[in-house]
Design an enzyme around this catalytic site. Structure first.
Site, PDB file in Angstrom:
ATOM      1  N   HIS A 207     -59.279  33.580   0.613  1.00 21.79           N
ATOM      2  CA  HIS A 207     -59.387  34.637  -0.397  1.00 21.79           C
ATOM      3  C   HIS A 207     -58.266  34.373  -1.406  1.00 21.79           C
ATOM      4  CE1 HIS A 207     -61.048  38.896  -1.144  1.00 21.79           C
ATOM      5  NE2 HIS A 207     -60.238  38.646  -2.164  1.00 21.79           N
TER       6      HIS A 207
ATOM      7  N   TYR B 258     -70.057  44.696  -8.157  1.00 22.33           N
ATOM      8  CA  TYR B 258     -69.297  45.774  -8.797  1.00 22.33           C
ATOM      9  C   TYR B 258     -69.986  46.308 -10.044  1.00 22.33           C
ATOM     10  CZ  TYR B 258     -65.385  44.705  -5.737  1.00 22.33           C
ATOM     11  OH  TYR B 258     -64.588  44.529  -4.625  1.00 22.33           O
TER      12      TYR B 258
ATOM     13  N   GLU C 131     -68.423  43.280  -0.575  1.00 23.70           N
ATOM     14  CA  GLU C 131     -67.498  44.118  -1.356  1.00 23.70           C
ATOM     15  C   GLU C 131     -68.303  44.978  -2.311  1.00 23.70           C
ATOM     16  OE1 GLU C 131     -64.311  42.208  -3.530  1.00 23.70           O
ATOM     17  OE2 GLU C 131     -63.908  40.846  -1.868  1.00 23.70           O
TER      18      GLU C 131
ATOM     19  N   GLU D 142     -65.547  34.448  -3.424  1.00 22.33           N
ATOM     20  CA  GLU D 142     -65.687  34.400  -4.881  1.00 22.33           C
ATOM     21  C   GLU D 142     -65.130  33.117  -5.494  1.00 22.33           C
ATOM     22  OE1 GLU D 142     -63.908  38.004  -6.364  1.00 22.33           O
ATOM     23  OE2 GLU D 142     -65.396  39.282  -5.424  1.00 22.33           O
TER      24      GLU D 142
ATOM     25  N   ARG E 241     -63.608  43.290   7.475  1.00 26.49           N
ATOM     26  CA  ARG E 241     -63.579  41.989   6.792  1.00 26.49           C
ATOM     27  C   ARG E 241     -62.174  41.785   6.225  1.00 26.49           C
ATOM     28  NH1 ARG E 241     -64.899  40.489   1.027  1.00 26.49           N
ATOM     29  NH2 ARG E 241     -64.763  38.239   1.165  1.00 26.49           N
TER      30      ARG E 241
ATOM     31  N   ASN F 194     -70.698  40.213  -3.329  1.00 21.87           N
ATOM     32  CA  ASN F 194     -69.767  41.222  -3.857  1.00 21.87           C
ATOM     33  C   ASN F 194     -70.374  41.742  -5.149  1.00 21.87           C
ATOM     34  OD1 ASN F 194     -68.135  40.490  -1.766  1.00 21.87           O
ATOM     35  ND2 ASN F 194     -66.531  39.565  -3.018  1.00 21.87           N
TER      36      ASN F 194
HETATM   37  O1  IFM Z   1     -59.577  43.022  -5.430  1.00 23.71           O
HETATM   38  C1  IFM Z   1     -60.650  42.183  -5.715  1.00 23.71           C
HETATM   39  C2  IFM Z   1     -60.956  41.287  -4.548  1.00 23.71           C
HETATM   40  O2  IFM Z   1     -59.852  40.542  -4.149  1.00 23.71           O
HETATM   41  C3  IFM Z   1     -62.056  40.317  -4.905  1.00 23.71           C
HETATM   42  N1  IFM Z   1     -63.204  41.008  -5.437  1.00 23.71           N
HETATM   43  C4  IFM Z   1     -62.977  41.990  -6.456  1.00 23.71           C
HETATM   44  C5  IFM Z   1     -61.902  42.964  -6.036  1.00 23.71           C
HETATM   45  C6  IFM Z   1     -61.664  44.018  -7.142  1.00 23.71           C
HETATM   46  O3  IFM Z   1     -61.295  43.407  -8.328  1.00 23.71           O
END
Ligand code: IFM
Length: 457
Positions: free
Chosen positions: A121, A301, A357, A166, A77, A299
């Site tokens: 992006h 985290y 992500e 995002e 990706r 995504n």
């Molecule tokens: O590096 C970023 C990415 O560009 C977008 N999502 C979160 C990642 C980590 O912060």
């Protein structure tokens, strides 16, 4: 130790973005992006760095494709640098820019790696920012024109297309909080930006479907579940408000064709909107935004723990000393991934989901031979894959996982201070070296399974 076997056709991948790895600022006729310009502002980037060389992927892409082959990924990706294709924001596409991605796509396909392309992006041409950027409705047409330029060149070979990565970050961090390019602090601008991102997504989706045979098209959202800091009504209400604007402001228009009423009321109360009639929404917009997508990219985290701040609005609550954090200060909370995927599936019914992500920034020092041992990244990835597997068991249409990131890179406002890569990049020599986590991920892909055992650590 249980082993979690993934479906035969599960897609294993790695992710990057153009601005974070390519460099080649003005190579091959590329124009400056909004981030190139933002990085030049005093104090904008934590370490005073810039993305002008980054990982020099623009010149080292062959080596990077070889490293992905070594990892054994099914898919890569990556994003297209909008300002490499449209240096002035509009007009004829830059042939040298398209040639670059043409070569990359061919090399990936030759290596048996499927390209998953993201069109935006975050790096819009600086020239478009001068004309109003995302808060301007004209940017929608410019994005669709750019989409057409790319899909007409690569659509014969690339099936998977993401419009935006995002959009919350672009709108809120870029136009409301001012932590990202272009660094504005105007909540009303941010709401218009969010709407134009969504509208351009819907129109770009049409363009993709017109130009790509059998496309798989969607959007990528960063979704953050909110946990009330305490069981009080105030903190629960703060969590509702947080999710309303972070998650539902995007999911509801995309899947239901409307902005969430409660979150709109919150914005009116805060004075960001004059009334609950959104002035930037024109007739027909919501139908365009709601066009069915083939997949939703998620995504993930961390989660947010919030409490009620002034006027009851959410503020991040301090976390206890027992909470494990990443180098970004984000709580490590794999269980949240299962819950999130199940909830999104139940509430919105996406056809397919990809985890586009997931990864961790860690403080790292290579040993004398340049090797990085990163057991924490292995544990983080393993635990999130187990969480993803649990979501599969609960009926989530999860089709693949992309680790963020293939290599250490330019982490936006943090510059080069945060390392997310499976490959270590020495930013002096630009050499890449697999970390222990890269070897672990390689073994995991080969087994198509993850085990609770601390493999490879
Ligand atoms: O590096 C970023 C990415 O560009 C977008 N999502 C979160 C990642 C980590 O912060």
């Amino acid at each position: 130790m249980p082993t979690y076997q993934f479906p035969e056709d599960f897609v294993w991948g790695v992710a990057t973005s153009a601005q974070q790895i390519e460099g080649g600022r003005n190579a091959g006729g590329r124009g400056d992006s909004v981030w190139d310009r933002y990085a030049l502002q005093e104090g904008a980037i934590e370490d005073g760095s810039d993305p002008f060389t980054a990982c020099d992927h623009y010149h080292r892409w062959r080596e990077d494709v070889d490293l992905m082959s070594w990892l054994g990924v099914d898919a890569y990706r990556f994003s297209i640098s909008w300002s490499r294709i449209m240096p002035d924001g509009k007009g004829l596409p830059n042939a040298a820019g398209l040639d670059f991605y043409d070569r990359l796509v061919d090399a990936l396909l030759a290596a048996g790696i499927e390209p998953f392309i993201t069109l935006n992006h975050w790096d819009m041409p600086a020239a478009l920012t001068d004309e109003g950027g995302w808060p301007s409705r004209d940017t929608v047409a410019a994005f669709v024109e750019y989409t057409r330029a790319v899909t007409s060149r690569l659509g014969d070979r690339v099936r998977s297309w993401t419009t935006h990565n995002e959009p919350w970050c672009v709108a809120t961090l870029g136009y409301e909080e001012g932590h990202h390019a272009p660094g504005h602090k105007d909540p009303e601008e941010a709401l218009r930006a969010a709407h134009h991102l969504l509208l351009s997504h819907g129109l770009a989706l049409r363009a993709i479907r017109e130009q790509v045979q059998d496309p798989s098209a969607g959007i990528v959202l960063n979704l953050v579940p909110a946990r009330p800091h305490s069981d009080t009504d105030e903190d629960r209400e703060a969590a509702r408000r947080f999710e309303g604007f972070f998650n539902r402001w995007y999911l509801d228009p995309l899947y239901r064709g409307e902005y969430p009423e409660d979150a709109v009321r919150d914005r009116v109360r805060r004075g960001h909107l004059g009334s609950d009639r959104l002035p930037f929404v024109e007739s027909g917009d919501m139908e365009i935004i709601q066009a069915p997508m083939d997949f939703l990219g998620v995504n993930y985290y961390s989660r947010a723990t919030v409490s009620a701040g002034p006027e009851g609005d959410p503020v991040r609550a301090p976390l206890g000393p027992d909470v494990e954090l990443t180098e970004m200060g984000w709580e490590i909370y794999p269980e949240g991934l299962t819950d999130l995927l199940v909830r999104v599936t139940e509430d919105y019914g996406p056809r397919e989901i990809f985890i586009t992500e997931n990864g961790i920034a860690l403080p790292e020092k290579p040993d004398d031979e340049g090797r990085v041992d990163d057991p924490k990244r292995i544990a983080f990835t393993r635990d999130h894959l187990v969480a993803a597997h649990r979501a599969l068991e609960r009926g989530v249409p999860l089709k693949g996982y992309f680790h963020w990131s293939l290599m250490d890179n330019f982490e936006w406002g943090h510059g080069y201070t945060k390392r997310f890569g499976l490959l270590r990049v020495d930013f002096e020599t630009l050499e890449r070296a697999p970390k222990a986590s890269a070897r672990w991920y390689r073994d995991t892909i080969a087994a198509n399974a993850v085990s609770d055992e601390p493999a490879g650590v």
